[in-house]
Scaffold this motif. Structure first.
Motif, PDB file in Angstrom:
ATOM      1  N   ALA A   4       5.242  -3.631  -7.900  1.00  0.00           N
ATOM      2  CA  ALA A   4       3.563  -3.624  -7.818  1.00  0.00           C
ATOM      3  C   ALA A   4       3.201  -4.966  -7.800  1.00  0.00           C
ATOM      4  O   ALA A   4       1.913  -5.040  -7.412  1.00  0.00           O
ATOM      5  N   ARG A   5       3.973  -5.990  -7.911  1.00  0.00           N
ATOM      6  CA  ARG A   5       3.250  -7.271  -8.086  1.00  0.00           C
ATOM      7  C   ARG A   5       2.739  -7.650  -6.755  1.00  0.00           C
ATOM      8  O   ARG A   5       3.176  -6.947  -5.611  1.00  0.00           O
ATOM      9  N   ASN A   6       1.908  -8.570  -6.673  1.00  0.00           N
ATOM     10  CA  ASN A   6       1.271  -9.122  -5.461  1.00  0.00           C
ATOM     11  C   ASN A   6       1.976 -10.154  -4.520  1.00  0.00           C
ATOM     12  O   ASN A   6       1.462 -10.987  -4.183  1.00  0.00           O
ATOM     13  N   GLU A   7       3.255  -9.747  -4.185  1.00  0.00           N
ATOM     14  CA  GLU A   7       3.890 -10.522  -3.292  1.00  0.00           C
ATOM     15  C   GLU A   7       4.684  -9.558  -2.488  1.00  0.00           C
ATOM     16  O   GLU A   7       5.347  -8.536  -3.130  1.00  0.00           O
ATOM     17  N   THR A  34       6.712  12.696  -2.509  1.00  0.00           N
ATOM     18  CA  THR A  34       5.413  11.602  -2.068  1.00  0.00           C
ATOM     19  C   THR A  34       5.606  10.312  -1.890  1.00  0.00           C
ATOM     20  O   THR A  34       4.941   9.461  -1.580  1.00  0.00           O
ATOM     21  N   ALA A  35       6.893  10.056  -2.245  1.00  0.00           N
ATOM     22  CA  ALA A  35       7.421   8.535  -2.095  1.00  0.00           C
ATOM     23  C   ALA A  35       7.818   7.849  -0.798  1.00  0.00           C
ATOM     24  O   ALA A  35       8.407   8.757  -0.002  1.00  0.00           O
ATOM     25  N   GLY A  41       0.875  -1.238  -0.108  1.00  0.00           N
ATOM     26  CA  GLY A  41      -0.027  -0.006   0.058  1.00  0.00           C
ATOM     27  C   GLY A  41       0.777   1.330   0.060  1.00  0.00           C
ATOM     28  O   GLY A  41       0.319   2.422  -0.097  1.00  0.00           O
ATOM     29  N   LYS A  42       2.144   1.015   0.051  1.00  0.00           N
ATOM     30  CA  LYS A  42       3.221   2.457   0.142  1.00  0.00           C
ATOM     31  C   LYS A  42       3.399   2.840  -1.548  1.00  0.00           C
ATOM     32  O   LYS A  42       2.957   2.230  -2.222  1.00  0.00           O
ATOM     33  N   ASN A  73       3.264  -5.156  -3.803  1.00  0.00           N
ATOM     34  CA  ASN A  73       1.782  -4.453  -3.425  1.00  0.00           C
ATOM     35  C   ASN A  73       2.095  -2.785  -3.157  1.00  0.00           C
ATOM     36  O   ASN A  73       1.283  -2.177  -2.363  1.00  0.00           O
ATOM     37  N   CYS A  74       3.067  -2.227  -3.925  1.00  0.00           N
ATOM     38  CA  CYS A  74       3.189  -0.705  -3.701  1.00  0.00           C
ATOM     39  C   CYS A  74       2.192  -0.199  -4.773  1.00  0.00           C
ATOM     40  O   CYS A  74       1.934  -0.888  -5.915  1.00  0.00           O
TER      41      CYS A  74
END
Ligand code: GUE
Length: 294
Positions: free
Chosen positions: A178-181, A204-205, A157-158, A185-186
């Motif tokens: 960005a991948r789901n592991e 904003t990072a 979520g970051k 999940n960013c």
């Protein structure tokens, strides 16, 4: 501020790999074998290839270094690549970049058998990584993922901002984050030379990955308080106080950014050594047939 120590982590990974090699040998298996082709006499390339060969010895791998003249033709180089592709004794092959101008990097990279492409540069491995399939992930992105993992950096979520979209660092990093592991999940923003108002974005990072190739480009005013900063840059600058006559700096102005960051990688001793440890890890995967069945 947490110093993310790539040197220490790379040593940990190399001792894990060394233990795996000892186990392989105990069971009568053969040591993983990495071949490197070095064209010409570029100083930095010789340093890096030398470090890779030394690292192979350190973990108990076999290694073969093929040195070719700067004037070698593209055809001759492709022939050497094909010979190694066919050599079952060799598990992994890298062709040290950069190559002389008269040789096409694309043609040479495409010639490397995907099963032996432990740099993770071929379309087959890049494509598989993009799809989330088992692949040899390019050494530098893989090294960054391992650092985030081993330092338990929160990513889900970051907002992760990547500066630079090269095919061997920036672009794969944007996919991996960005991948789901974990550590993914960013929400990822991939920035580059055409990005407008870059500091407004980088501020904003939560996680800032800097692979722009410009010495000390990122300054404190571009960084959010408490961000995690990963510096992929590596530049040699003249420094008379050093025996070698130069010192290494990254793409980040380390001192002022470290004062704001919650975690940061140094240069040297950050992402660089992880690149070598990751290459060895990919070679171990190749030897064990873990990504492509033998
Ligand atoms: N086919 C190919 N694969 C590569 O992976 C590849 C390549 N070509 N061409 C050049 C870049 C660069 N590269 C580095 C490796 C180790 C350090 C490294 O260990 N750096 C140390 C300092 C080393 C020194 O003292 O110069 C550090 O940052 O702490 C840096 C950079 C791999 N590369």
């Amino acid at each position: 501020m947490l110093l993310i120590d790539g040197k220490k982590t790379s040593e940990e990974i190399k001792s894990e790999i060394g233990a795996s090699v000892a186990q392989i040998k105990e069971k009568g298996g053969k040591a993983p074998h990495l071949a490197a082709i070095l064209v010409g006499n570029d100083g930095a390339s010789q340093t890096y290839v030398g470090a890779k060969v030394k690292a192979c010895e350190q973990v108990g791998f076999e290694s073969t270094l093929v040195r070719l003249e700067e004037t070698v033709t593209e055809e001759e180089l492709l022939k050497v690549v094909e010979e190694i592709n066919q050599n079952d004794e060799i598990d992994g092959l890298i062709v040290q970049l950069p190559l002389p101008k008269h040789i096409s990097v694309e043609k040479v990279t495409n010639k490397i058998k995907p099963e032996k492409d432990v740099d993770g540069f071929t379309p087959a491995n890049v494509g598989r990584m993009t799809l989330g399939w088992p692949a040899y992930v390019a050494a530098t992105p893989y090294g960054i993922v391992e650092l985030l993992k081993r330092y338990n950096i929160e990513t889900s979520g970051k907002h992760c901002v990547v500066i630079g979209r090269s095919h061997i660092v920036g672009s794969p990093m944007s996919i991996l984050m960005a991948r789901n592991e974990y550590p993914g999940n960013c929400t990822v923003t991939l920035t580059h030379s055409r990005t407008q108002n870059l500091p407004e974005i980088t501020k904003t990072a939560d996680i800032l990955i800097v692979a722009i190739g410009k010495p000390e480009f990122v300054t404190a005013d571009m960084v959010k308080e408490g961000a995690t900063v990963i510096d992929v840059g590596i530049h040699r600058i003249a420094d008379a106080s050093k025996k070698s006559g130069f010192k290494l700096i990254g793409d980040v102005q380390f001192d002022e950014v470290a004062a704001k960051a919650s975690a940061i990688t140094p240069v040297p001793g950050g992402v660089g050594p992880m690149t070598i440890a990751s290459l060895l890890y990919n070679t171990l995967l190749a030897a064990e047939g873990k990504v492509y069945s033998k």
